[in-house]
Design a protein around this motif. Sequence first.
Motif, PDB file in Angstrom:
ATOM      1  N   UNK A 127     -51.419  57.982  -8.527  1.00  0.00           N
ATOM      2  CA  UNK A 127     -50.749  56.862  -7.861  1.00  0.00           C
ATOM      3  C   UNK A 127     -51.323  56.572  -6.480  1.00  0.00           C
ATOM      4  N   UNK A 128     -52.640  56.622  -6.378  1.00  0.00           N
ATOM      5  CA  UNK A 128     -53.285  56.379  -5.085  1.00  0.00           C
ATOM      6  C   UNK A 128     -53.177  54.916  -4.688  1.00  0.00           C
ATOM      7  N   UNK A 129     -52.871  54.695  -3.431  1.00  0.00           N
ATOM      8  CA  UNK A 129     -52.951  53.370  -2.824  1.00  0.00           C
ATOM      9  C   UNK A 129     -54.091  53.426  -1.818  1.00  0.00           C
ATOM     10  N   UNK A 130     -55.081  52.540  -1.977  1.00  0.00           N
ATOM     11  CA  UNK A 130     -56.278  52.644  -1.168  1.00  0.00           C
ATOM     12  C   UNK A 130     -56.667  51.309  -0.557  1.00  0.00           C
ATOM     13  N   UNK A 131     -57.659  51.378   0.305  1.00  0.00           N
ATOM     14  CA  UNK A 131     -58.283  50.175   0.857  1.00  0.00           C
ATOM     15  C   UNK A 131     -59.780  50.442   0.935  1.00  0.00           C
ATOM     16  N   UNK A 132     -60.549  49.347   1.024  1.00  0.00           N
ATOM     17  CA  UNK A 132     -62.003  49.465   1.022  1.00  0.00           C
ATOM     18  C   UNK A 132     -62.588  48.798   2.262  1.00  0.00           C
ATOM     19  N   UNK A 133     -63.693  49.346   2.733  1.00  0.00           N
ATOM     20  CA  UNK A 133     -64.443  48.697   3.808  1.00  0.00           C
ATOM     21  C   UNK A 133     -64.999  47.373   3.281  1.00  0.00           C
ATOM     22  N   UNK A 134     -65.273  46.408   4.161  1.00  0.00           N
ATOM     23  CA  UNK A 134     -65.743  45.097   3.706  1.00  0.00           C
ATOM     24  C   UNK A 134     -66.979  45.159   2.812  1.00  0.00           C
ATOM     25  N   UNK A 135     -67.868  46.137   3.027  1.00  0.00           N
ATOM     26  CA  UNK A 135     -69.071  46.220   2.206  1.00  0.00           C
ATOM     27  C   UNK A 135     -68.890  47.084   0.964  1.00  0.00           C
ATOM     28  N   UNK A 140     -60.688  54.363   1.431  1.00  0.00           N
ATOM     29  CA  UNK A 140     -59.721  55.153   2.186  1.00  0.00           C
ATOM     30  C   UNK A 140     -58.428  55.233   1.387  1.00  0.00           C
ATOM     31  N   UNK A 141     -58.041  56.445   1.020  1.00  0.00           N
ATOM     32  CA  UNK A 141     -56.804  56.668   0.275  1.00  0.00           C
ATOM     33  C   UNK A 141     -55.679  56.858   1.281  1.00  0.00           C
ATOM     34  N   UNK A 142     -54.740  55.934   1.288  1.00  0.00           N
ATOM     35  CA  UNK A 142     -53.686  55.925   2.295  1.00  0.00           C
ATOM     36  C   UNK A 142     -52.372  56.508   1.795  1.00  0.00           C
ATOM     37  N   UNK A 166     -63.936  54.285  -9.562  1.00  0.00           N
ATOM     38  CA  UNK A 166     -64.956  53.294  -9.857  1.00  0.00           C
ATOM     39  C   UNK A 166     -64.346  51.965 -10.265  1.00  0.00           C
ATOM     40  N   UNK A 167     -63.270  52.017 -11.050  1.00  0.00           N
ATOM     41  CA  UNK A 167     -62.602  50.774 -11.428  1.00  0.00           C
ATOM     42  C   UNK A 167     -62.043  50.085 -10.190  1.00  0.00           C
ATOM     43  N   UNK A 168     -61.477  50.896  -9.271  1.00  0.00           N
ATOM     44  CA  UNK A 168     -60.908  50.329  -8.064  1.00  0.00           C
ATOM     45  C   UNK A 168     -61.998  49.681  -7.209  1.00  0.00           C
ATOM     46  N   UNK A 169     -63.141  50.324  -7.120  1.00  0.00           N
ATOM     47  CA  UNK A 169     -64.227  49.770  -6.314  1.00  0.00           C
ATOM     48  C   UNK A 169     -64.771  48.493  -6.943  1.00  0.00           C
ATOM     49  N   UNK A 170     -64.877  48.464  -8.261  1.00  0.00           N
ATOM     50  CA  UNK A 170     -65.386  47.274  -8.933  1.00  0.00           C
ATOM     51  C   UNK A 170     -64.485  46.078  -8.652  1.00  0.00           C
ATOM     52  N   UNK A 171     -63.166  46.306  -8.645  1.00  0.00           N
ATOM     53  CA  UNK A 171     -62.243  45.213  -8.334  1.00  0.00           C
ATOM     54  C   UNK A 171     -62.437  44.742  -6.901  1.00  0.00           C
TER      55      UNK A 171
END
Length: 206
Positions: A127-135, A140-142, A166-171
Amino acid sequence: MSTATDFEVRACAVGLSLRSSDGVLKLEGYASTFDAYDYGPFREQIAPGAFRNALASAPDVVLNMNHGRAGSGLPLARTGSGRLRLAEDANGLLVSADLDPDDADCALLASKLRSGALSAMSFAFKDAIDSWSPDGTLRTIRSLSLDGGDVSVVANPANPATSVALRSRARALAPHSRPTAGAVGPDSLQLAQEQLILLRAGRAGR
């Protein structure tokens, strides 16, 4: 009910120790730190506070050797019994456990640690909630959940569970519109690489 595929797994080779005190084996180490680390094609970090919030709900967590959801783990202690304690400090997720030296599995763990065959710790979360850098290079798992997961002493700080991240990054990288058919540029090449990685990860998980 959670299954093995609900969990992500990360490992950390920092500060693992075992000592004997008053007839009890005392295990201490970090299952994770807040330092960013390489994770496949990107970097990742756990945000301070994520573990503190996860532990506030008193999750059920076990201590294993090499994890347990595939039937190969050896449960050695549990938070519910008080013999396994987890806490967030300035460095990350601190693990401390009181192990029974008369337990054959605990004695085996002690032997493997002293020989250096086991040298790292790992933890499973969901149940990770994360965010990604613009690039798209830093995840970052918050927020996360530890309930039903484990902390484990492992042989290698390698992580075979890649599909969720990987799925999260692809999105995060996906454009709002499709590129023109036949066009080849940095974005389309990057997306093609992501799709290939995801395809390989999916096949490996079957």
